[in-house]
Design a protein around this motif. Structure first.
Motif, PDB file in Angstrom:
ATOM      1  N   GLU A  70      34.677  49.006  45.801  1.00 52.08           N
ATOM      2  CA  GLU A  70      34.743  50.011  46.877  1.00 52.08           C
ATOM      3  C   GLU A  70      33.371  50.389  47.421  1.00 52.08           C
ATOM      4  OE1 GLU A  70      37.633  52.484  47.567  1.00 52.08           O
ATOM      5  OE2 GLU A  70      39.097  51.126  46.667  1.00 52.08           O
ATOM      6  N   SER A  71      32.337  50.237  46.602  1.00 52.82           N
ATOM      7  CA  SER A  71      31.005  50.568  47.109  1.00 52.82           C
ATOM      8  C   SER A  71      30.339  49.358  47.772  1.00 52.82           C
ATOM      9  CB  SER A  71      30.124  51.123  45.986  1.00 52.82           C
ATOM     10  OG  SER A  71      29.989  50.158  44.964  1.00 52.82           O
ATOM     11  N   GLY A  72      31.031  48.220  47.732  1.00 55.66           N
ATOM     12  CA  GLY A  72      30.540  47.032  48.443  1.00 55.66           C
ATOM     13  C   GLY A  72      29.364  46.340  47.776  1.00 55.66           C
ATOM     14  N   ILE A  73      29.237  46.465  46.449  1.00 57.17           N
ATOM     15  CA  ILE A  73      28.105  45.825  45.759  1.00 57.17           C
ATOM     16  C   ILE A  73      28.562  44.718  44.814  1.00 57.17           C
ATOM     17  CG2 ILE A  73      26.632  47.883  45.929  1.00 57.17           C
ATOM     18  CD1 ILE A  73      27.262  48.380  42.906  1.00 57.17           C
ATOM     19  N   SER A  74      29.847  44.336  44.896  1.00 60.04           N
ATOM     20  CA  SER A  74      30.388  43.393  43.907  1.00 60.04           C
ATOM     21  C   SER A  74      29.719  42.014  43.965  1.00 60.04           C
ATOM     22  CB  SER A  74      31.905  43.257  44.048  1.00 60.04           C
ATOM     23  OG  SER A  74      32.232  42.872  45.357  1.00 60.04           O
ATOM     24  N   ASP A  75      29.120  41.661  45.106  1.00 64.57           N
ATOM     25  CA  ASP A  75      28.402  40.375  45.172  1.00 64.57           C
ATOM     26  C   ASP A  75      27.101  40.427  44.383  1.00 64.57           C
ATOM     27  OD1 ASP A  75      30.360  39.328  46.706  1.00 64.57           O
ATOM     28  OD2 ASP A  75      29.313  39.580  48.633  1.00 64.57           O
ATOM     29  N   SER A  76      26.542  41.626  44.226  1.00 63.40           N
ATOM     30  CA  SER A  76      25.256  41.785  43.531  1.00 63.40           C
ATOM     31  C   SER A  76      25.416  42.232  42.081  1.00 63.40           C
ATOM     32  CB  SER A  76      24.387  42.825  44.248  1.00 63.40           C
ATOM     33  OG  SER A  76      24.341  42.572  45.622  1.00 63.40           O
ATOM     34  N   LEU A  77      26.490  42.962  41.794  1.00 69.15           N
ATOM     35  CA  LEU A  77      26.676  43.532  40.450  1.00 69.15           C
ATOM     36  C   LEU A  77      28.149  43.401  40.068  1.00 69.15           C
ATOM     37  CD1 LEU A  77      25.144  45.211  38.207  1.00 69.15           C
ATOM     38  CD2 LEU A  77      26.042  47.250  39.347  1.00 69.15           C
ATOM     39  N   SER A  78      28.412  42.686  38.973  1.00 71.30           N
ATOM     40  CA  SER A  78      29.804  42.564  38.509  1.00 71.30           C
ATOM     41  C   SER A  78      30.206  43.851  37.797  1.00 71.30           C
ATOM     42  CB  SER A  78      29.940  41.385  37.548  1.00 71.30           C
ATOM     43  OG  SER A  78      29.256  41.681  36.340  1.00 71.30           O
ATOM     44  N   ALA A  79      31.515  44.038  37.634  1.00 71.30           N
ATOM     45  CA  ALA A  79      32.013  45.216  36.915  1.00 71.30           C
ATOM     46  C   ALA A  79      31.471  45.228  35.483  1.00 71.30           C
ATOM     47  CB  ALA A  79      33.541  45.209  36.908  1.00 71.30           C
TER      48      ALA A  79
END
Ligand SMILES: O=P(O)(O)OC[C@H](O)CO
Ligand SMILES: [Mg+2]
Length: 240
Positions: A70-79
């Motif tokens: 939801e914060s749009g950072i999943s390409d840079s930081l995985s869960a």
């Protein structure tokens, strides 16, 4: 404020109480907020309460997936990497956890009146131990604790697994959901309690959108404002 359609179902017939923990008994939601603000600032983004509302109450990995997506950072930081990054900060903060106003008074009152009480929390055992280390005596009054890594909690809140497991484990369980009163602070937790067919009192953080108050049977601003007799439970004998 309350939901009139749902209010009548269990009022007057409550025999057992289930407490949420983070943000309800312990003032720990602020720690999650703090570290998540720090991590998002690294990406020049702000952590807001609409995202917070979606994360709170959930199991760690489920909340982490919501956070990065939801914060749009999943390409840079995985869960998974997000959980690693926040862990060292949380490890320092959790042992300083303090009780929410009215938590000790309500737990001690219900225990003294022989009302069976327990906890159903999304938090896992390692974090539970850190958060409660200064409050062992009070938490020992609980009949049992269901944590997010419990084998019977296949799905976290808003699924009803944790609350249903908690109702099964009372001495005289399984307890009829209609006779159970849940205390929750999180939108996902309120939904989980209703999905379990239980009555729920919500004690929301005032920064949560008011629309999240529609599902609960009763809204109170603090545990200090709870009136047990409204639910058929023994009244407080002090003058507060
Ligand atoms: O609110 P709880 O006790 O279910 O805990 C859930 C997470 O650990 C924090 O949101
Ligand atoms: Mg909570």
């Amino acid at each position: 404020m309350s939901n009139p359609a749902a209010v009548t179902a269990g009022r007057g017939s409550i025999t057992h109480v289930i407490f949420d923990m983070d943000g309800l008994l312990l003032d720990t939601e602020k720690f999650y907020t703090e570290v998540q603000e720090i991590i998002l600032a690294r990406f020049n983004k702000k952590f807001d309460w609409s995202l917070k509302a979606k994360m709170m109450g959930r199991k760690a990995i489920e909340a982490a997936r919501i956070f990065v997506e939801e914060s749009g950072i999943s390409d840079s930081l995985s869960a998974e990497d997000f959980l690693v990054e926040r862990e060292s900060m949380l490890q320092d903060l959790f042992p300083t956890s303090e009780l929410m106003p009215g938590a000790s008074r309500l737990i001690k009152h219900l225990h003294a009146k022989n009302i069976p009480i327990c906890i159903a929390t999304g938090t896992h055992t390692r974090h539970y131990d850190l958060k409660t280390q200064r409050h062992r005596e009070l938490f020992s009054l609980m009949h049992h604790i269901v944590r997010g890594d419990d084998p019977e909690v296949k799905q976290g809140k808003p699924a009803p697994d944790g609350f249903l497991a908690a109702a099964r484990r009372f001495k005289d369980g399984p307890v009829d959901s209609q006779k159970v009163l849940v205390f929750e602070d999180a939108p996902s937790g309120v939904l989980a309690a209703k999905n379990a067919g239980m009555n729920v009192v919500m004690v929301p953080d005032p920064r949560l959108d008011i629309s999240y108050q529609d599902v609960a049977d009763q809204i109170i601003t603090s545990l200090l404002d709870f009136k047990p007799e409204e639910w058929g439970l023994p009244p407080f004998e002090d003058s507060n």
